[in-house]
Design an enzyme around this catalytic site. Structure first.
Site, PDB file in Angstrom:
ATOM      1  N   HIS A 287       0.799  -1.224   0.000  1.00 15.12           N
ATOM      2  CA  HIS A 287       0.000   0.000   0.000  1.00 15.12           C
ATOM      3  C   HIS A 287       0.833   1.277   0.000  1.00 15.12           C
ATOM      4  CE1 HIS A 287       0.651  -0.448   4.374  1.00 15.12           C
ATOM      5  NE2 HIS A 287       0.462   0.855   4.454  1.00 15.12           N
ATOM      6  N   ASP A 288       1.938   1.275   0.715  1.00 11.26           N
ATOM      7  CA  ASP A 288       2.745   2.497   0.811  1.00 11.26           C
ATOM      8  C   ASP A 288       3.987   2.471  -0.065  1.00 11.26           C
ATOM      9  OD1 ASP A 288       1.237   4.187   2.333  1.00 11.26           O
ATOM     10  OD2 ASP A 288       2.173   3.655   4.250  1.00 11.26           O
TER      11      ASP A 288
ATOM     12  N   LYS B  31       5.814   5.464  -1.300  1.00  9.17           N
ATOM     13  CA  LYS B  31       6.661   6.287  -0.420  1.00  9.17           C
ATOM     14  C   LYS B  31       8.144   6.144  -0.761  1.00  9.17           C
ATOM     15  CE  LYS B  31       3.682   6.814   3.592  1.00  9.17           C
ATOM     16  NZ  LYS B  31       3.441   6.436   4.995  1.00  9.17           N
TER      17      LYS B  31
ATOM     18  N   HIS C 126       1.813   9.720  -2.671  1.00  7.33           N
ATOM     19  CA  HIS C 126       2.338   8.349  -2.618  1.00  7.33           C
ATOM     20  C   HIS C 126       1.336   7.302  -3.111  1.00  7.33           C
ATOM     21  CE1 HIS C 126       0.239   7.902   1.281  1.00  7.33           C
ATOM     22  NE2 HIS C 126       0.384   6.620   1.109  1.00  7.33           N
TER      23      HIS C 126
ATOM     24  N   HIS D 222      -6.031   3.370  -1.293  1.00 11.04           N
ATOM     25  CA  HIS D 222      -5.920   2.992   0.130  1.00 11.04           C
ATOM     26  C   HIS D 222      -6.092   4.161   1.105  1.00 11.04           C
ATOM     27  CE1 HIS D 222      -1.629   4.231  -0.018  1.00 11.04           C
ATOM     28  NE2 HIS D 222      -1.711   4.304   1.297  1.00 11.04           N
TER      29      HIS D 222
HETATM   30 FE   LIG Z   1      -0.500   5.262   2.838  1.00 11.50          FE
END
Ligand SMILES: [Fe+2]
Length: 358
Positions: A211-212, A215, A240, A264
């Site tokens: 999900h991240d 980043k 992100h 998300h």
């Molecule tokens: Fe996030």
């Protein structure tokens, strides 16, 4: 090459002899039968024949009856009928009943050999075709098996790659150590409780795990900034979701998880980002993830506040039902006992749980 075997059926011995001698001179092996009954007995004895050449008019079981019985027992056996001119209607009937061809008496050697050769050639081609098809089916089955094996290997290697990616992000973003694994485990637990299919859970798990991932493209100075982010930095940080989606969407295996990554940070009431999606517009996996993510955020230490209990997290999620979260998923989540989350957290933090397999 073995000689092709022809069964010659006629109740007149002279005619049988003439036919057999003409066939033998053309390198065929012959066998004689003096009636339909005699011919059937020979066929049933297990002796192999490549063709039956039969007279139409015979005292005991005529050619038409023999043709019928032969076709019943040996459907691919070619039968060529021999007939006198006045039987032409009967000969045509024989063709309709499955005879390969008919031959008019009297005939010359070449008139006999031509339909016999054609019938045998047709039979040979049909057999080759059948064998080819059988081989092809076996080949397709074997290839499918190989392909499934390769696909399973590929999925395993994909999951290892995902694990490495998630691990890399954990290192870059110190605050979220183990966060990705825990959120994935929580997401899977809720999805299972909802009774989703294995394949769907697999997609959702990958989305949760990554999900991240966007980043990775956010500067460390923003990601690890000790104080509060300014407006520009917040805007940069919010990119992100889209960045992660863009990294993953071109990878066929990750096209569906990419949608979860994109969504998300959306909220059920439409106040999330980046697209402000509402309710069912948000992919189901992202709606499940959202609860799992909040559950982990509240129960983990943050720079600005210590970790709270799972009970407190449940209460807060319940309060935000219908606003941040899908109320139906919250209802299912609340049915799940608190110790599930405590156990999962302990297992993940002790590194017992790798990338979850189903
Ligand atoms: Fe996030």
């Amino acid at each position: 090459m073995a000689l092709e075997r022809i069964l010659v059926v006629d109740d007149e011995e002279t005619i049988r002899e003439i036919i057999c001698s003409q066939l033998s001179s053309a390198q065929f092996q012959t066998r004689q039968a003096c009636s339909g009954v005699d011919a059937l007995a020979l066929l049933d004895s297990g002796e192999e024949f490549d063709l039956v050449l039969s007279d139409l008019m015979m005292a005991e079981m005529d050619g038409i009856a023999l043709l019928e019985r032969t076709k019943e027992r040996f459907p691919s056996m070619p039968v060529v009928m021999v007939t006198a001119v006045h039987d032409i209607q009967v000969a045509l009937q024989a063709i309709r009943n499955g005879a390969y061809d008919y031959l008019l008496k009297p005939f010359e050697r070449e008139q006999l050999l031509a339909p016999v050769r054609r019938a045998l050639e047709t039979r040979r081609l049909k057999r080759e075709n059948d064998a080819y098809r059988t081989n092809l089916e076996a080949l397709v089955a074997a290839r499918t098996q190989q392909w499934k094996g390769a696909l399973a290997d590929l999925e395993r290697s994909y999951d290892l790659t995902l694990e490495a990616l998630g691990g890399a992000l954990d290192l870059k973003d110190a605050e979220t150590q183990h966060h990705t694994r825990r959120v994935t485990a929580y997401t899977i637990a809720i999805a299972r409780k909802m009774g989703l299919q294995k394949e769907e859970i697999s997609v959702i798990a990958r989305g949760a795990f990554l999900h991240d991932i966007g980043k990775m493209a956010i500067p460390d100075s923003i990601l690890n900034k000790p104080g509060k982010l300014n407006e520009d930095e917040v805007a940069k940080m919010k990119e992100h979701s889209w960045l992660g989606y863009n990294i993953l969407r071109k990878i066929p295996f990750l096209a569906h998880p990419a949608e979860i990554v994109y969504a998300h940070q959306e909220r059920y009431d439409g106040t999330g980002y980046p697209r402000g999606l509402k309710g069912d517009e948000i992919p189901l996996g992202a709606r499940i993830f959202s609860i799992a993510d909040t559950l982990d955020a509240i129960t983990s230490d943050r720079a600005y506040r210590p970790a709270q209990s799972f009970k407190a997290a449940r209460k807060e999620i319940e309060e935000w039902s219908g606003r941040q979260f899908d109320p139906e998923i919250v209802r299912i989540f609340l049915e799940m006992p608190v110790n599930i989350w405590e156990d999962l957290r302990r297992d993940v933090d002790a590194q017992i749980v790798g990338f979850p397999q189903h």
